[in-house]
Design an enzyme around this catalytic site. Sequence first.
Site, PDB file in Angstrom:
ATOM      1  N   ASP A 275       2.050  50.853  81.589  1.00 32.44           N
ATOM      2  CA  ASP A 275       3.066  51.400  82.503  1.00 32.44           C
ATOM      3  C   ASP A 275       2.482  51.845  83.836  1.00 32.44           C
ATOM      4  O   ASP A 275       2.894  52.859  84.395  1.00 32.44           O
ATOM      5  CB  ASP A 275       3.801  52.594  81.855  1.00 32.44           C
TER       6      ASP A 275
ATOM      7  N   LYS B 203       2.220  47.219  86.895  1.00 36.63           N
ATOM      8  CA  LYS B 203       1.677  45.847  87.013  1.00 36.63           C
ATOM      9  C   LYS B 203       2.675  44.909  87.682  1.00 36.63           C
ATOM     10  O   LYS B 203       2.278  44.040  88.459  1.00 36.63           O
ATOM     11  CB  LYS B 203       1.307  45.293  85.627  1.00 36.63           C
TER      12      LYS B 203
ATOM     13  N   LYS C  90       4.761  45.191  90.069  1.00 39.13           N
ATOM     14  CA  LYS C  90       4.743  45.156  91.533  1.00 39.13           C
ATOM     15  C   LYS C  90       3.486  44.447  92.059  1.00 39.13           C
ATOM     16  O   LYS C  90       3.562  43.664  93.012  1.00 39.13           O
ATOM     17  CB  LYS C  90       4.795  46.589  92.061  1.00 39.13           C
TER      18      LYS C  90
ATOM     19  N   ASN D 233       7.336  44.393  73.573  1.00 39.22           N
ATOM     20  CA  ASN D 233       6.986  45.818  73.675  1.00 39.22           C
ATOM     21  C   ASN D 233       6.648  46.161  75.124  1.00 39.22           C
ATOM     22  O   ASN D 233       6.676  47.306  75.530  1.00 39.22           O
ATOM     23  CB  ASN D 233       5.807  46.183  72.759  1.00 39.22           C
ATOM     24  N   ALA D 234       6.306  45.150  75.922  1.00 39.01           N
ATOM     25  CA  ALA D 234       5.946  45.381  77.318  1.00 39.01           C
ATOM     26  C   ALA D 234       7.201  45.393  78.183  1.00 39.01           C
ATOM     27  O   ALA D 234       8.255  44.914  77.771  1.00 39.01           O
ATOM     28  CB  ALA D 234       5.017  44.275  77.798  1.00 39.01           C
TER      29      ALA D 234
ATOM     30  N   HIS E 191       7.751  44.793  82.422  1.00 40.97           N
ATOM     31  CA  HIS E 191       7.226  44.721  83.785  1.00 40.97           C
ATOM     32  C   HIS E 191       8.390  44.795  84.760  1.00 40.97           C
ATOM     33  O   HIS E 191       9.279  43.955  84.743  1.00 40.97           O
ATOM     34  CB  HIS E 191       6.431  43.424  83.993  1.00 40.97           C
TER      35      HIS E 191
ATOM     36  N   THR F  89       6.923  50.689  69.468  1.00 38.12           N
ATOM     37  CA  THR F  89       8.195  50.412  70.130  1.00 38.12           C
ATOM     38  C   THR F  89       9.238  49.882  69.136  1.00 38.12           C
ATOM     39  O   THR F  89      10.392  49.684  69.500  1.00 38.12           O
ATOM     40  CB  THR F  89       8.004  49.376  71.253  1.00 38.12           C
TER      41      THR F  89
ATOM     42  N   THR G  21       1.874  52.661  97.280  1.00 38.28           N
ATOM     43  CA  THR G  21       2.400  53.953  97.726  1.00 38.28           C
ATOM     44  C   THR G  21       3.926  54.013  97.683  1.00 38.28           C
ATOM     45  O   THR G  21       4.530  54.832  98.363  1.00 38.28           O
ATOM     46  CB  THR G  21       1.940  54.230  99.169  1.00 38.28           C
TER      47      THR G  21
END
Length: 484
Positions: free
Chosen positions: A21, A24, A26, A46-47, A49, A138, A472
Amino acid sequence: MLETLLNDVQTAAVLCNQFGDSGKGKVIHALAPWADVIARGTGGNNAGHTLILNGQEMVFHLIPSGIVYDHEGKINIMGNGMVIDLEELCKELDQLDTRKISYNNLMISQDAHVIMPYHISQDQQKNQSLAQGGIGSTGKGIGPCYTDKIARRGIMIGDLYDVDRLVKKIKKAELFYPEQKIDDGAIDDFIQKIKPLAARIKPFVRDTIQEMHQFYNQGKKILLEGAQGLLLSIEYGTYPYVTSSDCSLNGTAAGVGLSARAVDLPLGLVKFPFMTRVGGGPFPTELGGRDQEEYCQQPGRTLESELQLYEISSTREFNLESNQVRYDRRHPAILRMMNDSDPCTKAVGIRLAANEFGATTGRPRRIGWVDAVAARYAAGINGPYFVLTKVDCVADTGHFNVCYGYNTNGTISPLFSRDSEALRGVSPEYKQYEGYSDLRDLTSYDKFPQSVRKAITEFEWFTKGKVVMLSTGPKDNQIIVKEA
Ligand code: IMP
């Protein structure tokens, strides 16, 4: 700037050096225009993005997020190391159809393993024991599916197209899941259910290992999309509080049929200066320690319940394109909590300011300060290049901390430990830095506040790593290349 970083690079990987988390999606999105091939090698749904495309948030659980570049002829591969839930995969294809995103160049490994209904039931039953010290998976069947793979009784994507072989294999599973009632009727139902799903993905099924070797030998630019994070790796993580795949650089490369040596630029993401963990397990820098771990695992804890609890107004945007809760992340109550002296309250403030709720399960993520001890350990495996993400999220706290040592009964060690019990017993040795205000509009590293640059220099020195990029904010342009 990115061009300089990618100069002479044929294969790059986006990995996480924490508990997953770390943003990744972006970074993959930023590098995807450079790549010809984008490939995922581990884990399953389970991931999650997340990336923002044309102002809309999209979450991919299975398909590499580079799929949004399919129309440019970029190839997206779901590799041999993945575990695939067919229903979820087809739902993701539906989502792409709805958004009119093509997937003509998708490739699905014939060697990836299939998550079966009995895997999911078993995983969820195990999850019920969370209160008794379970790991809080999960519940998507990942662990049981990988268990069957290693035990050499797994069902692979290639098996779906030979019904006799498939039935024989499922019958074998009957022995190992006696409580699941896998009788002839259940097998029949399953075959009927998966037939259309298997037919739908058939045009994309390939020997992706051979394809990958060809792409590599042709000099194509390859981007590997990691899943989860190094501290959750079955091989290197806080065992047994880990996922069931090796989500390090090594496992990610193996999961697409490449050697880790083929990866010229492995990027290890760390959130900075906070970090998160979801599910159970040790987390030395956690704000509020066990209290927060328990709080986050209580059933019914969601973003909306937390907003309600702290009387922060929100709206839910629910349509085909989106299902998101909108609220003011700089709400005065959130800023107040971020600066509270009580660590659990501070954790709630940072969680809400950074919107740290699971993309897959909606669970609140546990919050702590960045752990340079763990990051140094991770860099020993994933390589020395760091990308710092979500740096903007903890703006407006009076100070921030970085952990440079673990204290066990007065003895301070700079070394990470994979012994989960020992890790639970350590207390973090922090260095404190002055807080900062909004970073989102900064365009170059030298404009960063002095305290942040100082912390980053010391982080690099301690980890023996090199920070090459910083994120940022959620927008594409909110990414800064520090040095090539
Ligand atoms: P599993 O991967 O579902 O078996 O879950 C094992 C552990 O890994 C649990 O603590 C999960 O919360 C954690 N986990 C799995 N996938 C992710 C992820 O994408 N991000 C963060 N944690 C994850």
